[in-house]
Design an enzyme around this catalytic site. Structure first.
Site, PDB file in Angstrom:
ATOM      1  N   GLN A   1      36.974  42.785  42.853  1.00 24.13           N
ATOM      2  CA  GLN A   1      38.222  42.230  43.383  1.00 24.13           C
ATOM      3  C   GLN A   1      38.460  42.691  44.816  1.00 24.13           C
ATOM      4  O   GLN A   1      38.273  43.864  45.138  1.00 24.13           O
ATOM      5  CB  GLN A   1      39.408  42.645  42.517  1.00 24.13           C
ATOM      6  CG  GLN A   1      40.694  41.910  42.921  1.00 24.13           C
ATOM      7  CD  GLN A   1      41.935  42.456  42.237  1.00 24.13           C
ATOM      8  OE1 GLN A   1      42.431  43.507  42.583  1.00 24.13           O
ATOM      9  NE2 GLN A   1      42.436  41.713  41.254  1.00 24.13           N
TER      10      GLN A   1
ATOM     11  N   CYS B   1      49.059  42.359  43.911  1.00 26.15           N
ATOM     12  CA  CYS B   1      49.452  43.750  44.155  1.00 26.15           C
ATOM     13  C   CYS B   1      50.851  43.806  44.757  1.00 26.15           C
ATOM     14  O   CYS B   1      51.127  43.183  45.779  1.00 26.15           O
ATOM     15  CB  CYS B   1      48.461  44.427  45.094  1.00 26.15           C
ATOM     16  SG  CYS B   1      48.899  46.149  45.452  1.00 26.15           S
TER      17      CYS B   1
ATOM     18  N   LYS C   1      43.829  36.996  40.350  1.00 24.70           N
ATOM     19  CA  LYS C   1      44.877  37.693  39.604  1.00 24.70           C
ATOM     20  C   LYS C   1      46.149  37.621  40.443  1.00 24.70           C
ATOM     21  O   LYS C   1      46.139  37.939  41.632  1.00 24.70           O
ATOM     22  CB  LYS C   1      44.520  39.151  39.337  1.00 24.70           C
ATOM     23  CG  LYS C   1      45.566  39.867  38.463  1.00 24.70           C
ATOM     24  CD  LYS C   1      45.101  41.262  38.055  1.00 24.70           C
ATOM     25  CE  LYS C   1      46.063  41.849  37.017  1.00 24.70           C
ATOM     26  NZ  LYS C   1      47.347  42.267  37.601  1.00 24.70           N
TER      27      LYS C   1
ATOM     28  N   ASP D   1      52.486  44.355  29.589  1.00 24.00           N
ATOM     29  CA  ASP D   1      53.153  44.915  28.412  1.00 24.00           C
ATOM     30  C   ASP D   1      52.349  44.881  27.116  1.00 24.00           C
ATOM     31  O   ASP D   1      52.896  45.192  26.062  1.00 24.00           O
ATOM     32  CB  ASP D   1      54.507  44.225  28.164  1.00 24.00           C
ATOM     33  CG  ASP D   1      55.507  44.467  29.280  1.00 24.00           C
ATOM     34  OD1 ASP D   1      55.248  45.349  30.126  1.00 24.00           O
ATOM     35  OD2 ASP D   1      56.543  43.770  29.320  1.00 24.00           O
TER      36      ASP D   1
ATOM     37  N   GLY E   1      45.951  46.556  31.321  1.00 19.86           N
ATOM     38  CA  GLY E   1      45.866  47.544  32.389  1.00 19.86           C
ATOM     39  C   GLY E   1      46.313  48.912  31.948  1.00 19.86           C
ATOM     40  O   GLY E   1      45.547  49.705  31.402  1.00 19.86           O
TER      41      GLY E   1
END
Length: 331
Positions: free
Chosen positions: A72, A102, A141, A206, A228
């Site tokens: 990435q 990000c 992403k 989550d 993650g």
């Protein structure tokens, strides 16, 4: 089966999210062991790559046993991102991923990461140039938007698909939310349900239990899930989700002996990758996560952090493995 270019994955793949200072080769090796189907490197600065910065170039290192794996990159300048993509392709990853998600200030407020969601034409143009530059699949992403008032995630994915992006992972928060609040997967479901969108859509945010993973799959219809923070100190989550998906039953949490063995494997990989001194220092941040929720472990965590030698560290780990603790807890 989920397909990204020529890459064929299972019918419900689990992805390891790219995480700065976490998803390095030693950590990826552990996650691969426990069932991650597709993994990503830490994000890499396009500026760093084009300027031959050692820190950025080192992150390009991948190993055959990690495949399939994506590298990435992030950046705000289209031409620099295009040049960086060419450098990435030389490292021969399975695919290249663009970071449009990000949220940290020093990235997003420069117009990179989630910051590019404020300029969708530029976002699309950048993706188009990268797709044209490389022959490997390109994925993205991203987040839902900059804030709640600017969520245009369906349009974002349509634009990306139109220029050749072959899969998109969506974190169900805006940049403004950072990592606070609850991820809203209803927007991810809207993308997946849109009749004009046919590329794989992976949900992120989550997911920290097998029950939640399968419930979200069924409720929101995603092709797979990217995980993650829940993997940090608990790579077994991949194994547990796969078992629950296949059988409908929950695996017991890893035993204390297995946790210690995994730490030892992680440390061994880290020593090979970074050298003894750096590995010993950087592994300190992982111990509390590996033993999260385990009773009577606090004094040993302090000893692990304070261990002055590899031998001393191994002695502490052996003591922990011998503790008479039979009731384990999930992460």
């Amino acid at each position: 089966m989920v397909q990204i270019g020529d890459l064929k994955l299972s019918d419900f793949p689990l992805l390891l999210a790219p995480m700065e200072e976490v998803s390095d080769p030693p950590f990826r090796a552990i996650c691969k062991t426990y069932g991650a189907d597709l993994m990503y490197t830490e994000f890499i600065s396009s500026e760093g790559l084009t300027r031959n910065a050692n820190k950025s170039l080192k992150k390009l290192t991948i190993y055959e046993q990690e495949r399939p794996i994506g590298i990435q990159i992030f950046g705000e300048k289209i031409e620099v991102m295009r040049e960086a993509a060419a450098i990435v392709e030389q490292a021969q990853p399975t695919l290249l991923d663009i970071n449009y998600g990000c949220p940290v200030k020093q990235v997003a407020c420069r117009g990179a990461g989630a910051g590019i969601l404020l300029d969708l034409p530029k976002m699309q143009a950048m993706a188009a140039e990268i797709v044209k530059q490389v022959s490997i699949p390109v994925t993205v992403k991203t987040r839902l938007g900059w804030d709640h008032h600017s969520i245009k995630i369906v349009e974002v994915v349509q634009r990306l698909q139109d220029v050749g992006i072959q899969a998109v992972s969506i974190h169900g928060r805006t940049r403004q939310q950072m990592y606070k609040g609850i991820a809203d997967w209803s927007y991810i479901a809207a993308v997946k349900a849109h009749p004009g969108i046919h590329i794989p859509i992976f949900g992120n945010g989550d997911i920290d239990t097998p029950l939640k993973a399968i419930a979200y799959k069924e409720k929101y219809g995603v092709d797979g899930i990217m995980i993650g923070r829940a993997t940090i100190g608990y790579p077994w989550i991949f194994r547990e989700i796969k078992h629950y998906y296949a059988t409908g039953t929950l695996l017991p949490p890893p035993t204390l002996v297995e946790r210690v063995a995994t730490i030892q494997q992680h440390l061994s990989h880290a020593i090979q990758w970074k050298g003894m001194q750096t590995a010993m220092l950087e592994m300190r941040r992982h111990y509390s996560n590996y033993f999260k929720g385990i009773p009577y472990i606090k004094p040993y965590r302090a000893q692990l952090v304070e261990a002055s030698s590899y031998a001393a560290l191994c002695d502490v780990l052996e003591e922990i493995a011998a503790l008479p603790i039979t009731q384990m807890v999930a992460n």
